[in-house]
Motif scaffolding. Structure first.
Motif, PDB file in Angstrom:
ATOM      1  N   LYS A  20    -115.101  54.263 -96.044  1.00  0.00           N
ATOM      2  CA  LYS A  20    -115.819  53.474 -97.058  1.00  0.00           C
ATOM      3  C   LYS A  20    -117.193  54.092 -97.328  1.00  0.00           C
ATOM      4  O   LYS A  20    -117.619  54.240 -98.465  1.00  0.00           O
ATOM      5  CB  LYS A  20    -115.966  52.024 -96.576  1.00  0.00           C
ATOM      6  CG  LYS A  20    -115.858  51.011 -97.703  1.00  0.00           C
ATOM      7  CD  LYS A  20    -116.032  49.591 -97.182  1.00  0.00           C
ATOM      8  CE  LYS A  20    -114.761  49.042 -96.552  1.00  0.00           C
ATOM      9  NZ  LYS A  20    -114.984  47.754 -95.855  1.00  0.00           N
ATOM     10  N   ARG A  21    -117.862  54.474 -96.223  1.00  0.00           N
ATOM     11  CA  ARG A  21    -119.192  55.052 -96.365  1.00  0.00           C
ATOM     12  C   ARG A  21    -119.107  56.373 -97.161  1.00  0.00           C
ATOM     13  O   ARG A  21    -119.915  56.634 -98.043  1.00  0.00           O
ATOM     14  CB  ARG A  21    -119.790  55.302 -94.980  1.00  0.00           C
ATOM     15  CG  ARG A  21    -121.303  55.302 -94.996  1.00  0.00           C
ATOM     16  CD  ARG A  21    -121.859  55.664 -93.637  1.00  0.00           C
ATOM     17  NE  ARG A  21    -121.503  54.697 -92.598  1.00  0.00           N
ATOM     18  CZ  ARG A  21    -121.530  54.992 -91.280  1.00  0.00           C
ATOM     19  NH1 ARG A  21    -121.848  56.192 -90.876  1.00  0.00           N
ATOM     20  NH2 ARG A  21    -121.209  54.077 -90.396  1.00  0.00           N
ATOM     21  N   ALA A  22    -118.079  57.164 -96.833  1.00  0.00           N
ATOM     22  CA  ALA A  22    -117.916  58.457 -97.515  1.00  0.00           C
ATOM     23  C   ALA A  22    -117.688  58.249 -99.005  1.00  0.00           C
ATOM     24  O   ALA A  22    -118.252  58.944 -99.845  1.00  0.00           O
ATOM     25  CB  ALA A  22    -116.756  59.225 -96.902  1.00  0.00           C
ATOM     26  N   ASN A  23    -116.860  57.254 -99.330  1.00  0.00           N
ATOM     27  CA  ASN A  23    -116.571  57.000-100.747  1.00  0.00           C
ATOM     28  C   ASN A  23    -117.816  56.556-101.504  1.00  0.00           C
ATOM     29  O   ASN A  23    -118.030  56.944-102.649  1.00  0.00           O
ATOM     30  CB  ASN A  23    -115.472  55.951-100.884  1.00  0.00           C
ATOM     31  CG  ASN A  23    -114.116  56.526-100.509  1.00  0.00           C
ATOM     32  OD1 ASN A  23    -113.950  57.743-100.471  1.00  0.00           O
ATOM     33  ND2 ASN A  23    -113.176  55.665-100.204  1.00  0.00           N
ATOM     34  N   ARG A  24    -118.620  55.699-100.835  1.00  0.00           N
ATOM     35  CA  ARG A  24    -119.858  55.251-101.478  1.00  0.00           C
ATOM     36  C   ARG A  24    -120.782  56.434-101.742  1.00  0.00           C
ATOM     37  O   ARG A  24    -121.353  56.571-102.812  1.00  0.00           O
ATOM     38  CB  ARG A  24    -120.569  54.235-100.578  1.00  0.00           C
ATOM     39  CG  ARG A  24    -120.372  52.799-101.027  1.00  0.00           C
ATOM     40  CD  ARG A  24    -121.513  51.916-100.536  1.00  0.00           C
ATOM     41  NE  ARG A  24    -121.817  52.127 -99.122  1.00  0.00           N
ATOM     42  CZ  ARG A  24    -121.248  51.430 -98.138  1.00  0.00           C
ATOM     43  NH1 ARG A  24    -120.371  50.502 -98.401  1.00  0.00           N
ATOM     44  NH2 ARG A  24    -121.583  51.660 -96.887  1.00  0.00           N
ATOM     45  N   GLN A  25    -120.869  57.320-100.740  1.00  0.00           N
ATOM     46  CA  GLN A  25    -121.729  58.492-100.852  1.00  0.00           C
ATOM     47  C   GLN A  25    -121.250  59.389-101.996  1.00  0.00           C
ATOM     48  O   GLN A  25    -122.047  59.854-102.803  1.00  0.00           O
ATOM     49  CB  GLN A  25    -121.649  59.246 -99.532  1.00  0.00           C
ATOM     50  CG  GLN A  25    -122.834  60.107 -99.239  1.00  0.00           C
ATOM     51  CD  GLN A  25    -122.697  60.724 -97.857  1.00  0.00           C
ATOM     52  OE1 GLN A  25    -121.622  60.719 -97.260  1.00  0.00           O
ATOM     53  NE2 GLN A  25    -123.780  61.248 -97.344  1.00  0.00           N
ATOM     54  N   PHE A  29    -123.368  60.373-105.402  1.00  0.00           N
ATOM     55  CA  PHE A  29    -123.665  61.744-105.815  1.00  0.00           C
ATOM     56  C   PHE A  29    -123.052  62.047-107.180  1.00  0.00           C
ATOM     57  O   PHE A  29    -123.674  62.716-108.015  1.00  0.00           O
ATOM     58  CB  PHE A  29    -123.162  62.751-104.784  1.00  0.00           C
ATOM     59  CG  PHE A  29    -123.501  64.163-105.147  1.00  0.00           C
ATOM     60  CD1 PHE A  29    -124.797  64.622-104.987  1.00  0.00           C
ATOM     61  CD2 PHE A  29    -122.554  65.003-105.695  1.00  0.00           C
ATOM     62  CE1 PHE A  29    -125.134  65.907-105.355  1.00  0.00           C
ATOM     63  CE2 PHE A  29    -122.877  66.291-106.069  1.00  0.00           C
ATOM     64  CZ  PHE A  29    -124.175  66.741-105.895  1.00  0.00           C
ATOM     65  N   ALA A  30    -121.840  61.536-107.410  1.00  0.00           N
ATOM     66  CA  ALA A  30    -121.174  61.804-108.684  1.00  0.00           C
ATOM     67  C   ALA A  30    -121.992  61.228-109.843  1.00  0.00           C
ATOM     68  O   ALA A  30    -122.148  61.863-110.893  1.00  0.00           O
ATOM     69  CB  ALA A  30    -119.771  61.207-108.678  1.00  0.00           C
ATOM     70  N   VAL A  31    -122.532  60.010-109.639  1.00  0.00           N
ATOM     71  CA  VAL A  31    -123.319  59.383-110.703  1.00  0.00           C
ATOM     72  C   VAL A  31    -124.588  60.188-110.972  1.00  0.00           C
ATOM     73  O   VAL A  31    -124.916  60.499-112.121  1.00  0.00           O
ATOM     74  CB  VAL A  31    -123.671  57.916-110.322  1.00  0.00           C
ATOM     75  CG1 VAL A  31    -124.712  57.354-111.266  1.00  0.00           C
ATOM     76  CG2 VAL A  31    -122.408  57.070-110.336  1.00  0.00           C
ATOM     77  N   ILE A  32    -125.277  60.564-109.895  1.00  0.00           N
ATOM     78  CA  ILE A  32    -126.504  61.352-110.071  1.00  0.00           C
ATOM     79  C   ILE A  32    -126.183  62.667-110.773  1.00  0.00           C
ATOM     80  O   ILE A  32    -126.845  63.064-111.736  1.00  0.00           O
ATOM     81  CB  ILE A  32    -127.172  61.634-108.702  1.00  0.00           C
ATOM     82  CG1 ILE A  32    -127.667  60.325-108.090  1.00  0.00           C
ATOM     83  CG2 ILE A  32    -128.335  62.602-108.863  1.00  0.00           C
ATOM     84  CD1 ILE A  32    -128.169  60.451-106.671  1.00  0.00           C
TER      85      ILE A  32
ATOM     86  N   LEU B  99    -108.956  59.017 -94.415  1.00  0.00           N
ATOM     87  CA  LEU B  99    -108.564  58.121 -93.326  1.00  0.00           C
ATOM     88  C   LEU B  99    -107.433  58.739 -92.523  1.00  0.00           C
ATOM     89  O   LEU B  99    -107.427  58.728 -91.294  1.00  0.00           O
ATOM     90  CB  LEU B  99    -108.131  56.769 -93.915  1.00  0.00           C
ATOM     91  CG  LEU B  99    -107.717  55.717 -92.899  1.00  0.00           C
ATOM     92  CD1 LEU B  99    -108.898  55.223 -92.108  1.00  0.00           C
ATOM     93  CD2 LEU B  99    -107.008  54.559 -93.576  1.00  0.00           C
ATOM     94  N   VAL B 100    -106.462  59.312 -93.261  1.00  0.00           N
ATOM     95  CA  VAL B 100    -105.321  59.950 -92.604  1.00  0.00           C
ATOM     96  C   VAL B 100    -105.803  61.100 -91.739  1.00  0.00           C
ATOM     97  O   VAL B 100    -105.402  61.251 -90.584  1.00  0.00           O
ATOM     98  CB  VAL B 100    -104.325  60.458 -93.661  1.00  0.00           C
ATOM     99  CG1 VAL B 100    -103.167  61.167 -92.993  1.00  0.00           C
ATOM    100  CG2 VAL B 100    -103.835  59.321 -94.531  1.00  0.00           C
ATOM    101  N   ARG B 101    -106.712  61.898 -92.283  1.00  0.00           N
ATOM    102  CA  ARG B 101    -107.167  63.081 -91.544  1.00  0.00           C
ATOM    103  C   ARG B 101    -108.030  62.720 -90.342  1.00  0.00           C
ATOM    104  O   ARG B 101    -108.129  63.482 -89.393  1.00  0.00           O
ATOM    105  CB  ARG B 101    -107.927  64.014 -92.487  1.00  0.00           C
ATOM    106  CG  ARG B 101    -107.015  64.597 -93.553  1.00  0.00           C
ATOM    107  CD  ARG B 101    -107.787  65.362 -94.591  1.00  0.00           C
ATOM    108  NE  ARG B 101    -106.950  65.619 -95.760  1.00  0.00           N
ATOM    109  CZ  ARG B 101    -107.416  65.627 -96.998  1.00  0.00           C
ATOM    110  NH1 ARG B 101    -108.697  65.383 -97.237  1.00  0.00           N
ATOM    111  NH2 ARG B 101    -106.607  65.874 -98.007  1.00  0.00           N
ATOM    112  N   LEU B 102    -108.680  61.539 -90.418  1.00  0.00           N
ATOM    113  CA  LEU B 102    -109.458  61.109 -89.257  1.00  0.00           C
ATOM    114  C   LEU B 102    -108.522  60.723 -88.118  1.00  0.00           C
ATOM    115  O   LEU B 102    -108.906  60.758 -86.955  1.00  0.00           O
ATOM    116  CB  LEU B 102    -110.349  59.915 -89.629  1.00  0.00           C
ATOM    117  CG  LEU B 102    -111.579  60.231 -90.484  1.00  0.00           C
ATOM    118  CD1 LEU B 102    -112.253  58.957 -90.925  1.00  0.00           C
ATOM    119  CD2 LEU B 102    -112.561  61.112 -89.723  1.00  0.00           C
ATOM    120  N   LYS B 103    -107.315  60.324 -88.465  1.00  0.00           N
ATOM    121  CA  LYS B 103    -106.369  59.894 -87.433  1.00  0.00           C
ATOM    122  C   LYS B 103    -105.485  61.043 -86.949  1.00  0.00           C
ATOM    123  O   LYS B 103    -105.017  61.035 -85.828  1.00  0.00           O
ATOM    124  CB  LYS B 103    -105.473  58.779 -87.981  1.00  0.00           C
ATOM    125  CG  LYS B 103    -106.201  57.453 -88.200  1.00  0.00           C
ATOM    126  CD  LYS B 103    -105.287  56.487 -88.916  1.00  0.00           C
ATOM    127  CE  LYS B 103    -105.946  55.145 -89.131  1.00  0.00           C
ATOM    128  NZ  LYS B 103    -106.240  54.460 -87.868  1.00  0.00           N
TER     129      LYS B 103
END
Lengths: 312, 268
Positions: A20-25, A29-32, B99-103
């Motif tokens: 989730k955190r990665a997606n938010r990040q 970045f995409a918006v900026i 998520l898959v790659r983390l697992k």
């Protein structure tokens, strides 16, 4: 729920939270990135649009076949576009073979020692030298010492010097990025250096070399400072002798020794006139210069595409 | 070796816990279909080997488990790969590949260490997961390198570049890198194909040691290797799963004609 987490010696990793955190990040970045892109593009497009609005209505057939004139409505760019074309031809004919050969030599033939290191540093730095310096060099060397005059040949030589470092550096870069396996395969067959370079390495490096050439040529076509320095005329009402003739030997190199003007100089000249009509003509010249550059880039992209397709 | 042979002999109870099941999995590279309705189970804490002639889709299948195909445009999965016990379908577009790659960890055909120090390579997976505590990272790095049977060889040069290692060491380093974050499953894509016989033997040994205690893995490789190190074997041909069984059965009494032809060397 505990199944969803991985435990590493006391520390729990919540994978879903990480995702989730990665997606938010990513989103942030995409918006900026998009905003920055829009700002840059809008500024550029506004500039081009302004240019086009002024210049495009002025472009007609007569504009291409008329010499410059004292009357803005009769002024054309015949001598300028012919001059630009011939200068570009000369530049390409000088810079591409020399540049590619130098790149191949440095990358494939030269021994790697401190001398080649110094050469490499210098070549790279030359790419960043202001173009006026090349103009001064050309004025001193070609015009005054060698007495070649203020001719197309001198302009071609000057611009070739200017873009040589670009071509050398990109040639080396292109050769270096060829997978090691191709090189090994060629030498493994027993090919000598010349065969390896001509049959396998240069063809593989062609797209990169082409890009470098076009980048260089695009820079050369817009250069004004060095051309002014060597003393190109700003008002030319005649054409250089035609390169092709009906009598033997059918080609004629007299044009190399002819005085000339080029498009950016024509623009510069018109911009400095007080009459509004000349400003419009300058904008029109700019549009055509832009179109020429675009055409050159388009051609390069097309050739590159053809080469890539041929390789697959 | 003996322990493994015995284990194989008693293997194949039907109620063995499953780690994942592949259900009607199809895969397309753009227009070209590479996998056709593949079905098979992956047992917990066992080595499952995928074998088959080149181009049969075994690497494609393996890479689907790590969603590697998502890195390139135009690829398409159909069907399900259910990962237990979470019961998530790891090839569903709704499931984030990350998520898959983390697992599920992956080791590639050619050793691909990062151009960084040995320590940084092994710690990479931990840092990616936000684990920064020095003592913890140090412990995990040592543990993973020990698991990968590399610790003794590199413990005195943890700060030197991974590129200074030999091919076999680099591949074990990559295994350590994948093991450090304690993945739920480890994928090995022909991990010894670029290595010499001695390095290959070490890695095979390592896989056998890891399987019962640590994690579950799939190996795609040549037949002899599959016979030596796996508990279960899946034979694939032209993108289809021809036969799946306990390894000893596949190699001694295959049910399918094609399997027999392949393992006896009549084609492939």
């Amino acid at each position: 729920m505990s199944n969803e987490h991985t435990r590493i010696e006391g520390e729990t990793i919540d994978e879903r939270l990480l995702v989730k955190r990665a997606n938010r990040q990513d989103l942030r970045f995409a918006v900026i990135g998009l905003c920055v892109l829009i700002v840059a593009m809008v500024a550029l497009l506004a500039l081009i649009a302004d240019f086009m609005l002024d210049g495009v209505p002025r472009i007609n057939f007569d504009f291409f076949v008329n010499y410059p004139s004292r009357k803005p409505e009769q002024a054309g760019i015949l001598s300028a576009w012919v001059g630009s074309t011939l200068v570009m031809l000369t530049t390409a004919a000088l810079a591409v073979p020399i540049g590619v050969a130098a790149g191949v030599y440095l990358e494939e033939y030269a021994r790697k020692n401190w001398i080649t290191d110094i050469i490499e540093i210098n070549v790279t730095n030359l790419a960043g030298v202001p173009s006026i310096i090349y103009g001064l060099l050309a004025l001193g060397l070609f015009v005054q010492t060698l007495r070649l005059g203020q001719t197309i040949l001198v302009a071609g030589l000057t611009l070739a010097l200017l873009i040589l470092p670009i071509i050398i550096v990109t040639t080396r870069e292109a050769l270096r990025s060829i997978p090691l396996e191709i090189r090994e395969a060629a030498f493994g067959l027993g090919a000598d250096r010349w065969q390896a370079v001509w049959m396998y390495l240069l063809p593989a490096a062609r797209p990169g070399i082409l890009t470098g050439t076009i980048v260089g040529m695009s820079r050369a076509i817009g250069e004004t400072a060095p051309i002014i320095t060597i003393g190109a005329l700003t008002f030319i009402a005649f054409l250089p002798p035609a390169p092709i003739q009906l009598e033997f030997p059918f080609v004629n190199f007299q044009w190399l020794n002819s005085p000339f003007t080029v498009m950016p100089i024509q623009m510069f000249n018109w911009i400095s006139r007080p009459q509004v009509g000349f400003h419009v003509a300058a904008a029109a010249t700019g549009v055509i210069l832009l179109a020429m550059t675009l055409l050159m880039n388009g051609l390069a992209i097309y050739i590159r595409y053809r080469i890539r397709r041929g390789m697959k | 070796m003996d322990a493994l042979t015995i284990e194989k002999a008693v293997a194949a109870p039907v109620d063995e816990p499953l780690r994942a099941s592949v259900i009607d999995l199809s895969f397309h590279y753009g227009e070209k279909q590479a996998l056709f309705d593949v079905n098979f189970p992956i047992h917990d804490r066992k080595v499952t080997a995928l074998i088959g002639p080149s181009g049969c889709g075994k690497s494609t299948l393996l890479r689907a488990f790590n969603r590697m195909h998502d890195l390139y445009p135009g690829n398409r999965y159909q069907g399900e790969v259910i990962l237990y016990p979470e019961q998530i379908n790891i090839v569903s577009p709704a499931v984030d590949p990350m998520l898959v790659r983390l697992k599920i960890g992956m080791v590639f055909q050619k050793p691909n260490p990062f151009p960084k120090s040995i320590y940084e390579n092994v710690a990479a997976g931990l840092w990616v997961r936000g684990i920064r505590k020095k003592s913890l990272v140090d412990d995990r790095v040592e543990f993973a390198l020990t698991q990968a049977a590399l610790w003794d060889e590199v413990k005195d040069r943890m700060r030197s570049s991974a590129y200074g290692l030999s091919g076999g060491q680099q591949q074990r380093l990559c295994i350590a890198r994948a093991l450090a974050p304690a993945p739920e499953m480890l994928l090995l894509d022909e991990p010894t194909s670029a290595l010499d016989p001695i390095a290959t033997a070490r890695i095979e040994e390592l896989i056998m040691e890891l399987a019962p205690t640590v994690k579950i893995m799939i190996v795609t490789h040549n037949m002899q290797q599959a016979a030596r190190i796996s508990n279960y074997t899946a034979f694939m041909h032209l993108g289809r799963m021809v036969e799946f069984d306990v390894t000893t059965n596949i190699f001694t009494s295959p049910k399918e004609r094609k399997t027999q032809d392949y393992i006896t060397g009549r084609f492939g």
